[in-house]
Design an enzyme around this catalytic site. Sequence first.
Site, PDB file in Angstrom:
ATOM      1  N   ASP A  75      -4.251  -2.057  -3.110  1.00  0.00           N
ATOM      2  CA  ASP A  75      -3.151  -1.823  -2.175  1.00  0.00           C
ATOM      3  C   ASP A  75      -2.811  -0.336  -2.091  1.00  0.00           C
ATOM      4  O   ASP A  75      -2.164   0.215  -2.977  1.00  0.00           O
ATOM      5  CB  ASP A  75      -1.920  -2.615  -2.660  1.00  0.00           C
ATOM      6  N   ASP A 125      -2.418   1.351   4.931  1.00  0.00           N
ATOM      7  CA  ASP A 125      -1.999   0.418   3.894  1.00  0.00           C
ATOM      8  C   ASP A 125      -2.934  -0.787   3.817  1.00  0.00           C
ATOM      9  O   ASP A 125      -2.797  -1.751   4.589  1.00  0.00           O
ATOM     10  CB  ASP A 125      -0.556  -0.056   4.177  1.00  0.00           C
TER      11      ASP A 125
HETATM   12  C1  LIG Z   1       2.023 -12.562  -1.995  1.00  0.00           C
HETATM   13  C2  LIG Z   1       1.859 -11.082  -1.607  1.00  0.00           C
HETATM   14  C3  LIG Z   1       2.905 -10.379  -1.028  1.00  0.00           C
HETATM   15  C4  LIG Z   1       2.754  -9.036  -0.701  1.00  0.00           C
HETATM   16  C5  LIG Z   1       1.557  -8.406  -0.962  1.00  0.00           C
HETATM   17  C6  LIG Z   1       1.373  -6.989  -0.608  1.00  0.00           C
HETATM   18  N1  LIG Z   1       0.444  -6.234  -1.143  1.00  0.00           N
HETATM   19  O1  LIG Z   1       0.532  -5.038  -0.560  1.00  0.00           O
HETATM   20  C7  LIG Z   1       1.505  -5.126   0.368  1.00  0.00           C
HETATM   21  C8  LIG Z   1       1.784  -4.005   1.310  1.00  0.00           C
HETATM   22  C9  LIG Z   1       3.196  -3.952   1.785  1.00  0.00           C
HETATM   23  C10 LIG Z   1       3.841  -2.894   0.971  1.00  0.00           C
HETATM   24  O2  LIG Z   1       4.768  -3.509   0.160  1.00  0.00           O
HETATM   25  C11 LIG Z   1       2.775  -2.237   0.140  1.00  0.00           C
HETATM   26  N2  LIG Z   1       1.494  -2.725   0.672  1.00  0.00           N
HETATM   27  N3  LIG Z   1       2.063  -6.333   0.358  1.00  0.00           N
HETATM   28  C12 LIG Z   1       0.506  -9.102  -1.535  1.00  0.00           C
HETATM   29  C13 LIG Z   1       0.667 -10.433  -1.851  1.00  0.00           C
HETATM   30  F1  LIG Z   1      -0.319 -11.142  -2.433  1.00  0.00           F
END
Ligand SMILES: Cc1ccc(-c2noc([C@H]3C[C@@H](O)CN3)n2)cc1F
Length: 325
Positions: free
Chosen positions: A32, A216
């Site tokens: 991420d 992102d």
């Molecule tokens: C259940 C779940 C929820 C969210 C995320 C998630 N992972 O990265 C992000 C984006 C949004 C920001 O927060 C930073 N990068 N969102 C992953 C999940 F598996």
Amino acid sequence: QQGEVSNTPEAHDQSYLCPVTVGGQTLNLDFDTGSADLWVYSTLMPTSEQRGHSVYNPDSSSSSNAQSDNSWTIQYSDGSGASGTVYADKVVVGSVTATSQAVEAATSVSSAFIKETHNDGLLGLAFSSINTVQPTQQTTFFDTVKSTLAKPLFTAHLKKGAPGSYDFGYIDTSKYTGSITYAHVDTSNGLWEFTASGYAVGSGSTVATPYDSIADTGTSLLYLPTEIVAAYYGEVNGAMYDSSQGGYTVPCDSNLPDFVAIIGGSRHTVPGSYINYAPISETSCFGGIQANDGIGHSVFGDVFLKSQFVVFDGSNSPRVGFAKQ
Ligand SMILES: Cc1ccc(-c2noc([C@H]3C[C@@H](O)CN3)n2)cc1F
């Protein structure tokens, strides 16, 4: 050192998971670039919450060292989150090894994560200035290994409905066509934040307008300023804003126009088919482009990134580069 790790998309390319070994134990993590914590499901969680996941057991790692004074808690933009305690352990991504990486072992994760049964945690690739560990902030995997890499960069090669890769320390010229165009990154919010300079819808004319954006990999969709989103769906018969779905929907049989983002002075095109994101009903599909209301910037998530080869350059003047894949 340098190395390549494969990524595999979940359904609808909603997220992309990579195998990572933590203390000799292999977990599938969501890389991420929008956050900066490496956290994992662990044996410290209630057994019921561990079900269906690979978990990190620090007690069965010969290289784990508890950082007992440290803890962490993180919230993602969809409201989900996790929290726990911290260990230092050996983390291997592809063939790149961090001998003593902060591994944030979850003691609790929110319900949204539990149902993502292939997702065993996240590996943050934003800047370490937004790592949530307290009282002693920790570095991301990339920051931990950066000085050992041939070049202080990593690349993201996400594909539509097929495995791709992340590379650390080098640019694989076989993974893209044409040239890479770069945009300066402002790191003040700890994100890969840049300014896009315009857009076009389908074969329409280019509209020059700057919009603050982030790259992102952890976000599924492409979130843009409301006026750009309205201009896009204004070209789609039957497109509508459906408040019950929380966004724009399109008829599933639409022939959607491409979306072109102007970044670094070049055109970067998302095929229209990528913007038919997922079915909601027999005839209605959720749009891959949505409004960035309430986020504070635009988010170039996987709907966009999977049309590009992306360079995350962590040199002294950080920048993001995009090329057609
Ligand atoms: C259940 C779940 C929820 C969210 C995320 C998630 N992972 O990265 C992000 C984006 C949004 C920001 O927060 C930073 N990068 N969102 C992953 C999940 F598996």
